[in-house]
Enzyme design. Structure first.
Site, mmCIF file in Angstrom:
data_model
loop_
_atom_site.group_PDB
_atom_site.id
_atom_site.type_symbol
_atom_site.label_atom_id
_atom_site.label_comp_id
_atom_site.label_asym_id
_atom_site.label_seq_id
_atom_site.Cartn_x
_atom_site.Cartn_y
_atom_site.Cartn_z
ATOM 1 C CG ASP A 130 -40.375 -15.506 -18.520
ATOM 2 O OD1 ASP A 130 -40.754 -14.738 -19.421
ATOM 3 O OD2 ASP A 130 -39.691 -15.128 -17.542
ATOM 4 C CG ASP A 187 -39.563 -7.929 -16.692
ATOM 5 O OD1 ASP A 187 -40.437 -8.433 -17.423
ATOM 6 O OD2 ASP A 187 -38.602 -8.569 -16.230
#
Ligand code: GAL
Length: 382
Positions: A130, A187
């Site tokens: 990430d 997301d």
């Protein structure tokens, strides 16, 4: 058939984030592995089981090593990884290129070599990496390059899934870092406007991504149906048509197919969709070509995606992002077939698995609001 190499086709699997957030433990993960095998997901190609954020203790140990949560994994993470491997699955884990993960656990910044060695020693096969809490002086390109180098140095075949959210024009440089996939968009949430906006973003970058380094449109929300304990992902859910459109788009657009629902609770409709072998075959096509987009005259919110497949067939997906049904037409001229050639196309319906015979010059179909039709078509010459 030649053995596929990591990164040749988009990875398929299951990830804990969308439904479970930080609410999982060893027992749940092992049950999910059992379910993936017993209910036929592994047979369809879903081979990676990935633990997302929140699997760690808040601090490293005295030697600077990552420590799996003692509460979630009282016997350590080894027995879980062994269980996953014994089932014939591959094991994935999450880390972050910053000093902390997005949920605040220790990140891999300046621990890359030792963390990669730890993952390799545990038998990790996939790293979701990430982009949170990066020191402001550090660009993500360098940090993805660094973790890729660290993973490659271990000698273990570990897929690197860069989770970079589509910022910093990631599609133009990520392939050179050595990552195998990269998040090309923000997301996802379990609702239609999230699916449609991720898709629209992706349609502006159709030529990026392909074998070796696929664009990742985020984990699937198919089957969540408004459930899930993740405040960042959970929402009101989607209709069956919307979930079908979502899965068909991810398949056509070369995204990894990482399931995000609780497979233990998946109903028959969810299972049939996630195991649709015609759509999976498009996603896993070994040429990994991107689609081209055609507009539909029926409605400004409808469009067609066409993707050349290995062996000469084409995948054709007609999508209606409008609320109301529309009659969409596909003139074969737009696919490069001249009317004078009298060439026809044979249609196979990838949603109903029916053969539909041969069409000449054009094809049209009624597409429900937020719905789609997907076909595998092949040239038919009399
Ligand atoms: C986000 C990422 C999500 C999930 C989350 C974990 O940055 O896009 O997919 O991994 O972090 O905290």
């Amino acid at each position: 058939m030649t053995q596929k190499r990591t990164g040749d086709v988009p990875p398929m699997g299951w990830n804990s984030w969308n439904t479970f957030y930080d609410k999982y433990d060893a027992g749940l993960i092992m049950e999910m592995a059992d379910t993936m095998v017993e209910r036929g997901y592994l047979d369809c190609g879903y081979q990676y089981l990935v633990l997302d954020d929140c699997w760690l203790e808040m601090e490293r140990d005295a030697q600077g090593k990552l420590v799996p949560s003692r509460e979630k994994f009282p016997e350590g993470i080894g027995p879980v990884i062994d269980h996953v491997h014994r089932k014939g699955l591959k094991f994935g884990i999450y880390e972050c290129c910053g000093v902390r993960t997005c949920a605040g656990y220790p990140g891999s910044f300046e621990h890359e070599m030792s963390d990669a060695a730890t993952f390799a020693s545990w038998g990790v096969d996939y790293l979701k990496y990430d982009n949170c809490h990066r020191p402001s002086s550090q660009g993500s390109e360098l940090l993805y390059r660094r973790m890729s180098f660290a993973l490659r140095s271990t000698g273990r075949d570990i897929l690197l899934a860069a989770c970079q959210w589509g910022t910093e024009e990631v599609g133009t440089w990520i392939r050179s870092t050595g990552a195998h996939t990269y998040r090309s968009t923000i997301d996802i949430r379990d609702r239609w406007d999230s699916i449609s906006s991720i898709t629209k973003e992706r349609l502006d970058h159709l030529s990026d991504g392909g074998p070796g380094c696929f664009n990742d449109m985020d984990m699937l929300v198919v089957g969540m149906n408004g459930s899930g304990s993740n405040p960042e992902t959970s929402a009101e859910g989607c209709t069956p048509d919307e979930y079908q459109t979502h899965f068909a788009l991810w398949a056509m657009l070369n995204s990894p197919l990482m399931i995000g629902c609780d497979l233990r609770k998946a109903d028959e409709g969810t299972r049939a969709l996630l195991q649709n072998r015609d759509l999976i075959a498009i996603n896993q096509d070994r040429e990994g070509r991107t689609c081209y987009k055609l507009t539909c005259t029926c409605s400004p919110t409808a469009f067609t995606l066409v993707r050349p497949l290995s062996g000469g067939d084409y995948a054709v997906g007609i999508f209606n992002f409008g609320e109301k049904p529309c009659m969409a037409g596909l003139p074969f001229w737009d696919m490069g077939i001249s009317a004078a050639s009298a060439e026809g196309l044979h249609f196979h319906d990838c949603l109903t698995h029916q053969d539909m015979g041969v069409y000449k010059e054009s094809f049209s179909a009624q597409i429900p609001g937020h719905g789609c039709r997907v076909y595998r078509v092949g040239a038919f010459t009399r």
